[in-house]
Motif scaffolding. Structure first.
Motif, mmCIF file in Angstrom:
data_model
loop_
_atom_site.group_PDB
_atom_site.id
_atom_site.type_symbol
_atom_site.label_atom_id
_atom_site.label_comp_id
_atom_site.label_asym_id
_atom_site.label_seq_id
_atom_site.Cartn_x
_atom_site.Cartn_y
_atom_site.Cartn_z
ATOM 1 N N ASP A 267 0.822 -1.209 0.000
ATOM 2 C CA ASP A 267 0.000 0.000 0.000
ATOM 3 C C ASP A 267 0.854 1.256 0.000
ATOM 4 N N GLY A 268 2.038 1.162 -0.561
ATOM 5 C CA GLY A 268 2.922 2.308 -0.692
ATOM 6 C C GLY A 268 2.712 3.034 -2.003
ATOM 7 N N GLY A 269 3.687 3.826 -2.384
ATOM 8 C CA GLY A 269 3.545 4.686 -3.553
ATOM 9 C C GLY A 269 4.348 4.283 -4.756
ATOM 10 N N LYS A 270 4.755 3.000 -4.843
ATOM 11 C CA LYS A 270 5.572 2.580 -5.974
ATOM 12 C C LYS A 270 4.954 1.444 -6.778
ATOM 13 N N GLY A 271 3.846 0.908 -6.311
ATOM 14 C CA GLY A 271 3.183 -0.166 -7.039
ATOM 15 C C GLY A 271 1.970 0.352 -7.778
ATOM 16 N N SER A 272 0.902 -0.445 -7.799
ATOM 17 C CA SER A 272 -0.316 -0.055 -8.500
ATOM 18 C C SER A 272 -0.992 1.112 -7.790
ATOM 19 N N LEU A 273 -1.905 1.764 -8.510
ATOM 20 C CA LEU A 273 -2.686 2.839 -7.909
ATOM 21 C C LEU A 273 -3.841 2.289 -7.093
ATOM 22 N N SER A 274 -4.573 1.333 -7.628
ATOM 23 C CA SER A 274 -5.756 0.811 -6.953
ATOM 24 C C SER A 274 -5.383 -0.240 -5.924
ATOM 25 N N THR A 275 -6.193 -0.325 -4.874
ATOM 26 C CA THR A 275 -5.974 -1.358 -3.873
ATOM 27 C C THR A 275 -6.315 -2.740 -4.418
ATOM 28 N N PHE A 276 -7.195 -2.809 -5.394
ATOM 29 C CA PHE A 276 -7.566 -4.104 -5.960
ATOM 30 C C PHE A 276 -6.396 -4.743 -6.693
ATOM 31 N N SER A 277 -5.669 -3.960 -7.491
ATOM 32 C CA SER A 277 -4.544 -4.511 -8.254
ATOM 33 C C SER A 277 -3.362 -4.851 -7.368
ATOM 34 N N GLN A 278 -3.326 -4.308 -6.156
ATOM 35 C CA GLN A 278 -2.181 -4.498 -5.270
ATOM 36 C C GLN A 278 -1.992 -5.954 -4.856
ATOM 37 N N SER B 299 -18.521 -3.896 10.734
ATOM 38 C CA SER B 299 -17.187 -4.026 10.139
ATOM 39 C C SER B 299 -17.292 -4.525 8.705
ATOM 40 N N PRO B 300 -16.565 -3.890 7.784
ATOM 41 C CA PRO B 300 -16.530 -4.410 6.414
ATOM 42 C C PRO B 300 -15.690 -5.671 6.344
ATOM 43 N N ILE B 301 -16.110 -6.613 5.511
ATOM 44 C CA ILE B 301 -15.367 -7.870 5.384
ATOM 45 C C ILE B 301 -13.960 -7.619 4.862
ATOM 46 N N PHE B 302 -13.837 -6.748 3.853
ATOM 47 C CA PHE B 302 -12.528 -6.464 3.257
ATOM 48 C C PHE B 302 -11.992 -5.140 3.814
ATOM 49 N N GLY B 303 -11.940 -5.047 5.142
ATOM 50 C CA GLY B 303 -11.521 -3.809 5.792
ATOM 51 C C GLY B 303 -10.327 -3.950 6.699
ATOM 52 N N GLU B 304 -9.633 -5.097 6.660
ATOM 53 C CA GLU B 304 -8.429 -5.323 7.458
ATOM 54 C C GLU B 304 -8.680 -5.137 8.953
ATOM 55 N N GLY B 305 -9.873 -5.565 9.420
ATOM 56 C CA GLY B 305 -10.152 -5.604 10.841
ATOM 57 C C GLY B 305 -10.712 -4.346 11.449
ATOM 58 N N ILE B 306 -11.005 -3.297 10.662
ATOM 59 C CA ILE B 306 -11.517 -2.060 11.242
ATOM 60 C C ILE B 306 -12.948 -2.260 11.733
ATOM 61 N N ASN B 307 -13.391 -1.398 12.653
ATOM 62 C CA ASN B 307 -14.703 -1.545 13.285
ATOM 63 C C ASN B 307 -15.856 -1.126 12.396
ATOM 64 N N LYS B 308 -15.652 -0.098 11.601
ATOM 65 C CA LYS B 308 -16.720 0.410 10.755
ATOM 66 C C LYS B 308 -16.099 1.106 9.553
ATOM 67 N N GLY B 309 -16.889 1.242 8.510
ATOM 68 C CA GLY B 309 -16.389 1.922 7.328
ATOM 69 C C GLY B 309 -16.805 1.206 6.062
ATOM 70 N N PRO B 310 -16.481 1.798 4.921
ATOM 71 C CA PRO B 310 -16.948 1.256 3.644
ATOM 72 C C PRO B 310 -16.123 0.097 3.104
ATOM 73 N N GLY B 311 -15.011 -0.227 3.703
ATOM 74 C CA GLY B 311 -14.159 -1.274 3.160
ATOM 75 C C GLY B 311 -13.080 -0.704 2.272
ATOM 76 N N ILE B 312 -12.111 -1.540 1.918
ATOM 77 C CA ILE B 312 -10.945 -1.117 1.149
ATOM 78 C C ILE B 312 -11.051 -1.542 -0.306
ATOM 79 N N VAL B 313 -11.784 -2.599 -0.584
ATOM 80 C CA VAL B 313 -11.908 -3.120 -1.937
ATOM 81 C C VAL B 313 -13.238 -3.851 -2.023
ATOM 82 N N GLY B 314 -13.810 -3.970 -3.221
ATOM 83 C CA GLY B 314 -15.060 -4.694 -3.390
ATOM 84 C C GLY B 314 -16.284 -3.805 -3.267
ATOM 85 N N THR B 315 -17.450 -4.346 -3.595
ATOM 86 C CA THR B 315 -18.690 -3.585 -3.524
ATOM 87 C C THR B 315 -19.134 -3.418 -2.075
ATOM 88 N N SER B 316 -20.023 -2.461 -1.846
ATOM 89 C CA SER B 316 -20.521 -2.222 -0.493
ATOM 90 C C SER B 316 -21.315 -3.411 0.019
#
Length: 665
Positions: free
Chosen positions: A341-352, A462-479
Motif C-alpha cells: 500500500d505504498g507509492g511505488k506499485g499499482s494505484l488501486s488497492t484491488f490490483s495491489q 465491520s466491512p469484510i474487506f476492511g483489514e479488521g476495522i470496526n466500521k467503514g466502507p471497506g478497502i476493496v469490493g462492492t458495499s
C-alpha cells in the motif's frame, strides 16, 4: 588484506622519528604501489599510539575505507601542505619519497612533523622501510650503502620491538576478525515515504459532487534492530485522503421483496452517503479511525525475530501490537503491483494483491517456516500462519471498541428502534479476528504459487474487506460484498422506499409497517463469519515481463439470520519493469472486484434482490523514476458497475484518473 592494512596505519606517525634519528635522507611519504598495498586496501588513517586497546577502539574509523578519497597518496613532498622548502627536514623527506616511498601522509595531505612519536610507532615505520628496501634489493634496484648501514644500526637498537611487532599485528588481526563477526550495536534507521496525488473521478456512475482533489499520505518508520537479525518497526502516519474523503457513487436502486405481496419494491440509498470502496487507491490507506487532515498517529507497531529451533530449522516470527496486516509476513505473490500500500506499485488497492489478504488485521502474531524436505519435490516451499484481532485493546464487552461501550445494541436509523442483533464484542478473542494459513512453492525457478485459507469473524458494522476495522466502507469490493451494517443502513435511512419514493423514516414510521414490525429494513444483520479460499501465482518468463494472477471464493454466514452468501473475485496483470529506463514500470491489470455472486440476501422481513452485475476493473499505470528517491505515476482506473446495484440513472461506469508523486528516503 588485514596485514598490509594495519601496516599502513602504523607507518604515518613513525615518519617523524625516521627524520630525526636516521639522517636527512630518512624521511618519506609512502606510495601505495611501493608499499605493496592495493588502492582499495589503503586508508591513510592515523594511529596515535601503537597500543592494542586503542587500536581496537578505533577499529570502525580505520575500517571505513569508503570514506577516503582515492587521491590521498602523495607522489612528491611538495604535495604535503604543511611541508615547505625552508623546513630543515625538507630534503630528507624528498629523498625518501623519490627513492623509497615507504611512508604515507595523512588523508588531508599533511605530514604533521611537529608531532611526538613513540618507540612502537618508530619501530612500525622502521619495519615498513626495511621491507621496502629488502624488496628493492631483490629486484636489483640500487640502494645507498649509507642508508643500509643506518638501518642496520636501527635494527640493533629496536631489535626487541621489531621482533614483537609481527606477533602484535597477528594478535590484532585475530581480534579485528572476531569483532567483524560479532560486534553489533542497537541501531535505528528512519525510513520515510511521502505521496502527493492529484486525482479525479468521472463517468456515468460517479457522483456529480465528486471533485478533483490533491491529497497526501505520509509515513515515517523507525526500524530498530537489537541483534542484527530482528527488527522492530514503529510507524507514524498522516493523510488527507482516508475515511470519507474518497469518491462516492450516484444514487443506486435496490429491489426488496415486500413480505405481504412477495413482489419487489424499489429502495434507494441516499446519494453521496456511500463511499465507493471499488475506487479506493493505495494512498487512501492511512489512519483508519477518526483522524483526518494530516493528524499524526502511530498506525503500525510490529516486531520480527527469527527463532532457530535446531540446526537448519528456523522459524521467522512476527508479532504486531497495532496495525498488523497479513502482507507484513505472508508472501502475496503479486510482484511489481505489490508495494504494501505504498507509492511505488499499482494505484488501486484491488490490483495491489488478492482481496483475501484484506480480511483480518490488527494485533496478533504469525510465523513462516521453510519446508526444506519438499525442495526436491516442489522446489523451495514455505508455510505461513497467523492470527490478527481488530480491537484487541478494548475491554468493552460490546460497542465499537473506540471511546465508548454500550449495552450491546445501537439504534437503527431506518426504524428508530434498536438493531435486532448485537453490535459485537471486543478484545483479543471476542471481536473482529482472522486466522490465516498459506503454503507457497516455487516451480522451475520462475513460477511461484500460493494457496491461502482465512477464517474470520466480522462485527456487524465491520466491512469484510476492511483489514479488521470496526466500521467503514471497506478497502476493496462492492458495499454489499463488504456488508458493513452501519455504512449501508445509514445511507438507506436517508433514502426512499417505493416508486414514487417515500422517505425511509416516514415509510417505516407510519401505518401497519410500524405496528406489526414489518418495516422495510434490508440491512439489519448480525456479525458475519467468513471462510475464504484463495490462490495466487506469478510467472516471470523473461527479465522484462512478469505475469501474476489471483482468485478467491468467500462463503459468508450472517449470524442471527441463518443465511449465507457467496462472494467471488479474481484478476491478473502484466508488469513490464525497466521500460524505457531503469526503475520505470508499466503495469496493466484487469479483474472482477469482490461481489456477491448469488441473488438473495437476508433481511429483517425476508430478502432483497441484487442483479448479478460484476464490477469489472481495468487499471493502466506507468511509473517514471525521476531519481532514486522520486517517482511520478500517472494512471487510469475504469470500473464497470462499481456497486453491482441498478443505478436509477441507468448508468454503469466510473473512471478515475490519478497523477501520483512519491518521495522516499
Amino acid at each position: 588484506m588485514l596485514r598490509p592494512f594495519w601496516k599502513s596505519l602504523l607507518i604515518s606517525p613513525a615518519l617523524l622519528g625516521m627524520a630525526l634519528a636516521v639522517s636527512p635522507a630518512a624521511t618519506a611519504a609512502e606510495t601505495k604501489s611501493q608499499a605493496g598495498v592495493s588502492r582499495d586496501e589503503m586508508t591513510g588513517s592515523e594511529v596515535a599510539q601503537f597500543d592494542q586497546s586503542q587500536l581496537i577502539e578505533q577499529l570502525e574509523t580505520y575500517s571505513d575505507e569508503d570514506g577516503l578519497e582515492t587521491n590521498q597518496q602523495v607522489t612528491s613532498v611538495s604535495e604535503l601542505r604543511d611541508v615547505s622548502p625552508t623546513d630543515w627536514a625538507y630534503e630528507a623527506l624528498r629523498s625518501l619519497v623519490e627513492r623509497y616511498g615507504c611512508i604515507v601522509g595523512y588523508p588531508d595531505r599533511t605530514f604533521r612533523g611537529n608531532r611526538a612519536t613513540s618507540r612502537w610507532e618508530f619501530a612500525a615505520g622502521l619495519n615498513a622501510c626495511l621491507n621496502t628496501m629488502e624488496r628493492l634489493i631483490q629486484e636489483n634496484v640500487a640502494v645507498l650503502r649509507e642508508d643500509i648501514e643506518k638501518l642496520k644500526r636501527l635494527m640493533q637498537e629496536f631489535e626487541a620491538e621489531l621482533a614483537a611487532l609481527g606477533a602484535r599485528v597477528d594478535n590484532l588481526e585475530g581480534r579485528v576478525a572476531f569483532l567483524e563477526d560479532h560486534q553489533f550495536s542497537t541501531t535505528t534507521k528512519l525510513v520515510g515515504e511521502v505521496i502527493f496525488a492529484v486525482t479525479a473521478a468521472g463517468g456515468s456512475r460517479s457522483s456529480e459532487d465528486n471533485q478533483a482533489v490533491l491529497q497526501d499520505r505520509i509515513r515515517l518508520s523507525f526500524n530498530s534492530s537489537f541483534s542484527g537479525e530482528d527488527l522492530l518497526v514503529t510507524r507514524l502516519s498522516a493523510s488527507t485522503g482516508t475515511g470519507s474523503n474518497r469518491f462516492t457513487m450516484n444514487q443506486p436502486d435496490l429491489r426488496v421483496i415486500n413480505p405481504d405481496t412477495g413482489q419487489p419494491i424499489g429502495i434507494s440509498l441516499e446519494e453521496n452517503t456511500v463511499v465507493n470502496p471499488t475506487a479506493t487507491q493505495t494512498f487512501n490507506i492511512g489512519p483508519r479511525r477518526n483522524e483526518e487532515d494530516n493528524d499524526v498517529v502511530i498506525d503500525w507497531v510490529g516486531y520480527y525475530a527469527p527463532i532457530e529451533i535446531f540446526n537448519n530449522f528456523k522459524v521467522d516470527t512476527y508479532v504486531s501490537a497495532w496495525g498488523g496486516k497479513w502482507y507484513d509476513f505472508v508472501p502475496t505473490l503479486n510482484p511489481f503491483f505489490e508495494d504494501f500500500d505504498g507509492g511505488k506499485g499499482s494505484l488501486s488497492t484491488f490490483s495491489q494483491r488478492n482481496p483475501i489478504y484484506r480480511i483480518g488485521g490488527g494485533a496478533g502474531a504469525g510465523a513462516s517456516v521453510q519446508l526444506d524436505w519438499l525442495n526436491n519435490v516442489l522446489g523451495p516451499t514455505s508455510i505461513s500462519f497467523g492470527y490478527l484481532a481488530g480491537t484487541p485493546n478494548s475491554p468493552c464487552v460490546n460497542g465499537d471498541g473506540g471511546d465508548k461501550c454500550n449495552s450491546g445494541k445501537s439504534t437503527n436509523p431506518a426504524t428508530g428502534k434498536p438493531y435486532a442483533e448485537s453490535d459485537g464484542g471486543n478484545g483479543l478473542f471476542n471481536g473482529n479476528y482472522g486466522a490465516l494459513a498459506q503454503i507457497n512453492t516455487n516451480i522451475f525457478d520462475s513460477v511461484n504459487i500460493g494457496f491461502t485459507y482465512v477464517h474470520a469473524y466480522h462485527k456487524p458494522d465491520s466491512p469484510i474487506f476492511g483489514e479488521g476495522i470496526n466500521k467503514g466502507p471497506g478497502i476493496v469490493g462492492t458495499s454489499i460484498a463488504n456488508g458493513s451494517r452501519s455504512t449501508l443502513n445509514n445511507a438507506f435511512a436517508g433514502g426512499s422506499v417505493g416508486d414514487p419514493g417515500t422517505s425511509t423514516t416516514s415509510f417505516n414510521g407510519s401505518g401497519r409497517n410500524s405496528l406489526d414490525g414489518l418495516e422495510v429494513n434490508p440491512f439489519d444483520w448480525g456479525g458475519k463469519v467468513t471462510n475464504s479460499y484463495g490462490v495466487a501465482g506469478t510467472w516471470r518468463p523473461y527479465d522484462w515481463v512478469n505475469f501474476s494472477a489471483f482468485g478467491s471464493f468467500h462463503n459468508v454466514r450472517y449470524l442471527g439470520r441463518g443465511m449465507s452468501a457467496e462472494l467471488w473475485t479474481g484478476g491478473g496483470g502484466f508488469a513490464f519493469p525497466d521500460l524505457f529506463k531503469e526503475g520505470n514500470l508499466l503495469g496493466v491489470f484487469a479483474g472482477v472486484q469482490p461481489y456477491q455472486g448469488d441473488s438473495d440476501r437476508p433481511t429483517t422481513a425476508g430478502y432483497h434482490e441484487l442483479p448479478l452485475q460484476n464490477p469489472i476493473t481495468v487499471e493502466v499505470f506507468y511509473r517514471y523514476q525521476v531519481t532514486d528517491n522520486i517517482s511520478l505515476t500517472p494512471g487510469v482506473i475504469w470500473i464497470s458497475k462499481p456497486e453491482q446495484f441498478v443505478n436509477m440513472q441507468g448508468s454503469d461506469g466510473e473512471v478515475v484518473g490519478t497523477l501520483r508523486g512519491t518521495f522516499s528516503f
